[in-house]
Each structure stands twice: as structure tokens, then as C-alpha cells.
Enzyme design. Sequence first.
Site, PDB file in Angstrom:
ATOM      1  N   LEU A 119      39.545  66.780  44.091  1.00 45.16           N
ATOM      2  CA  LEU A 119      39.108  66.790  45.534  1.00 45.16           C
ATOM      3  C   LEU A 119      37.622  66.784  45.533  1.00 45.16           C
ATOM      4  O   LEU A 119      36.976  67.920  44.936  1.00 45.16           O
ATOM      5  CB  LEU A 119      39.561  68.024  46.075  1.00 45.16           C
ATOM      6  CG  LEU A 119      39.377  68.307  47.567  1.00 45.16           C
ATOM      7  CD1 LEU A 119      39.544  66.981  48.551  1.00 45.16           C
ATOM      8  CD2 LEU A 119      40.031  69.423  48.083  1.00 45.16           C
ATOM      9  N   HIS A 120      36.868  65.829  45.847  1.00 47.98           N
ATOM     10  CA  HIS A 120      35.419  65.284  45.743  1.00 47.98           C
ATOM     11  C   HIS A 120      34.760  66.222  46.737  1.00 47.98           C
ATOM     12  O   HIS A 120      34.013  67.090  46.277  1.00 47.98           O
ATOM     13  CB  HIS A 120      35.403  63.853  45.628  1.00 47.98           C
ATOM     14  CG  HIS A 120      36.417  63.280  44.694  1.00 47.98           C
ATOM     15  ND1 HIS A 120      36.042  63.290  43.335  1.00 47.98           N
ATOM     16  CD2 HIS A 120      37.159  62.469  44.976  1.00 47.98           C
ATOM     17  CE1 HIS A 120      36.966  62.531  42.690  1.00 47.98           C
ATOM     18  NE2 HIS A 120      37.614  61.868  43.669  1.00 47.98           N
ATOM     19  N   ASP A 121      34.655  65.663  48.033  1.00 46.02           N
ATOM     20  CA  ASP A 121      33.406  65.916  48.825  1.00 46.02           C
ATOM     21  C   ASP A 121      33.517  67.466  49.252  1.00 46.02           C
ATOM     22  O   ASP A 121      32.457  67.675  49.595  1.00 46.02           O
ATOM     23  CB  ASP A 121      33.523  65.083  50.108  1.00 46.02           C
ATOM     24  CG  ASP A 121      33.384  63.524  49.774  1.00 46.02           C
ATOM     25  OD1 ASP A 121      33.932  62.688  50.452  1.00 46.02           O
ATOM     26  OD2 ASP A 121      32.735  63.482  48.532  1.00 46.02           O
ATOM     27  N   THR A 131      33.377  69.839  47.619  1.00 47.91           N
ATOM     28  CA  THR A 131      32.431  70.499  46.544  1.00 47.91           C
ATOM     29  C   THR A 131      30.995  70.741  47.147  1.00 47.91           C
ATOM     30  O   THR A 131      30.411  71.668  46.587  1.00 47.91           O
ATOM     31  CB  THR A 131      32.591  69.994  45.075  1.00 47.91           C
ATOM     32  OG1 THR A 131      32.022  68.711  45.363  1.00 47.91           O
ATOM     33  CG2 THR A 131      34.090  70.033  44.726  1.00 47.91           C
TER      34      THR A 131
END
Length: 313
Positions: free
Chosen positions: A241-243, A245
Amino acid sequence: MSRKIIIDTDPGQDDAVAILLALASPEELEVLGIVAVAGNVGLHQNATNARKIVELAGRPEVPVYAGCSRPLRRALVTAEHVHGETGLNGPDLPAPSVPLQAQHGVDYIIDTLMGAEPGTITLCTLGPLTNIAMALIKQPAIAGRIAEIVMMGGAYFEVGNITPTAEFNIYVDPEGADVVLRCGAPITMLPLDVTHQIQSTPERLAAMLAIGNNSATAAHAMLTFSETFDLAKYGWAGAPLHDPTVIAWLLRPELFTGRQCNVAVETASELTVGMTVADYWHVTGRDRNVNYLRNGDAEGFYALLLDRLARLP
Ligand code: RIB
Ligand code: CA
């Protein structure tokens, strides 16, 4: 006092969850505006998706702008193979009723930074860096007025995702990333090195669904769509789960560790274009321009995310 932020984004399911997390945290974050950029899918679809998300969060007053429709130099590369043809496949969200702002997103970024006290506005970038680069080229004075650029992008110890060496956001507009990395503003980077540790396992997704409100239910539908590609590719317990963070860094920086070091981007080699080269061991004398984060606390991140999603409609 809450921190003023502008979110630059290409929603994208993970962008959407990041925007929900930010809008669920009004005590810590004041979202001044959201600017769409071409990336996961085309610009206007990304802008439409952003408008859907502010309505989902019950925050129709947050203005949404459209920025640049393609990278500085290269042809646009999109990611429908991950995000679906709408960029936000998964939930069936209604067409947005909030308007798209008439002002160009790049001009909105410039005018907002030039009109505010220096050092009071943070740029949170969740997609290619085209808009920020264009704003810096059009009005270089903004570089000294940005409090911090917090970007999801890049990779070094974890290598690339869209190519063997490049992460998608940087790969789409490497020239734009180069302009931003050289601008002199404080930069914190959330690279794949961190986001690959933040995995949406079935247990975490089940806890998200159990929240039961519209926002968490939609977020669950988004992530259970977009996980398909990464689960097949990596075979991990959960998709990275990227964005979100980026927002988690602003809310709970203690969840992350890294160091100030030089980060530069390859713009010439066709083999490695878009690669971010982090001088993590300081073997060069290059300017230590980036707070490069390398590790994240996944348990702490999901505790934060689920707690905040539960606060939304
Ligand atoms: O590489 C991950 C990044 O590319 C994320 O921002 C995702 O939304 C895609 O844009
Ligand atoms: Ca994104």
C-alpha cells in the site's frame, strides 16, 4: 495547530485511501486543495476520481484542480493494468457533483505558495511530479516557500516496479522528478523500500471492511481490486500500500526510519531511466537533498489507517 497541505495525486485506489486518511485527520492536517496529475490513468479521469473521493469523505468543500495532462518530455505511461480502466475500479461511486476548479492546478500551487507565509505549506505528492516541476519552472521562488515535499516515489534497496530499476511515479516523468529533487526544498521520500513493507493482508482488509461505514467499505473495494496485480506478481501475503504512507508520515513520523542522503534520478539511460539512486552510505560528496525513508512499521500504520477511516462517513 494543523499542518496545511496540498495533495498532488493520480487516483488510483491507493491515492484515494491516502486522501481519505488525510481528510479523516482534520485536527492534524488542513487539506487546502487537491491537484490531479496524469499518471495511473489520464488527467481528467484522475480529476473526476479525486472529486468522487472528497464527496465520499463528506468534504465537498475541498477544491479539486486539474494539473498537467502529460509528463514534461516523454509520452504518458499509465497503469490501467493495476487500477482498472477508470483508475478507481472496485467501488461503484456516484458521478461527482462537486465542480472541477477552473484554475489550472499548477497556477493554484504557485498562487497558494506565493500567497502564504513561507514554510507553512507542505506538498504531498502521490503521483508523477509533473505539476510540481512545472510550478518550480514557472515560479522558482516557490522553492524557498515550501515547508516540505513529502513524496511517494522512488526505490533503491527494493528496486523498481514498472521496470526492473524504476518506480512508477518517477518513471512516468523522470525529468520532472529531476527538477524537484534539485529544487532545494526539504524533501521526504516514501519509496518502495518502505511501501513494500506495508502490505494489505487479508486480516487487515477484513478489519477495514468490519468498520462498516461508506468510506471504509469503499476503500476495501478499492484495495481488493487493485491488489490483484501485485498479489499475482509478488506472491506476498498482501499487496503493498503505497500512497497513504505519505499521510502517515505527517501524522506519525515515528512509524518510519531512514536517513538524509543524496538521491538523484536517471534521465538518460533507456535501460535504467527513472531509477532513483540513493547514496545511502554517503560514498559521494553530493548534496544530501532527501530524507530517504527505508523502513516502516506496518502494524502501527494499519492501526492508524483503520482508526482514521472509522471517523469518516
Ligand atoms: O509505484 C506506486 C505509485 O504508482 C503509487 O503512487 C500508485 O498510485 C501509482 O501511481
Ligand atoms: Ca499514485
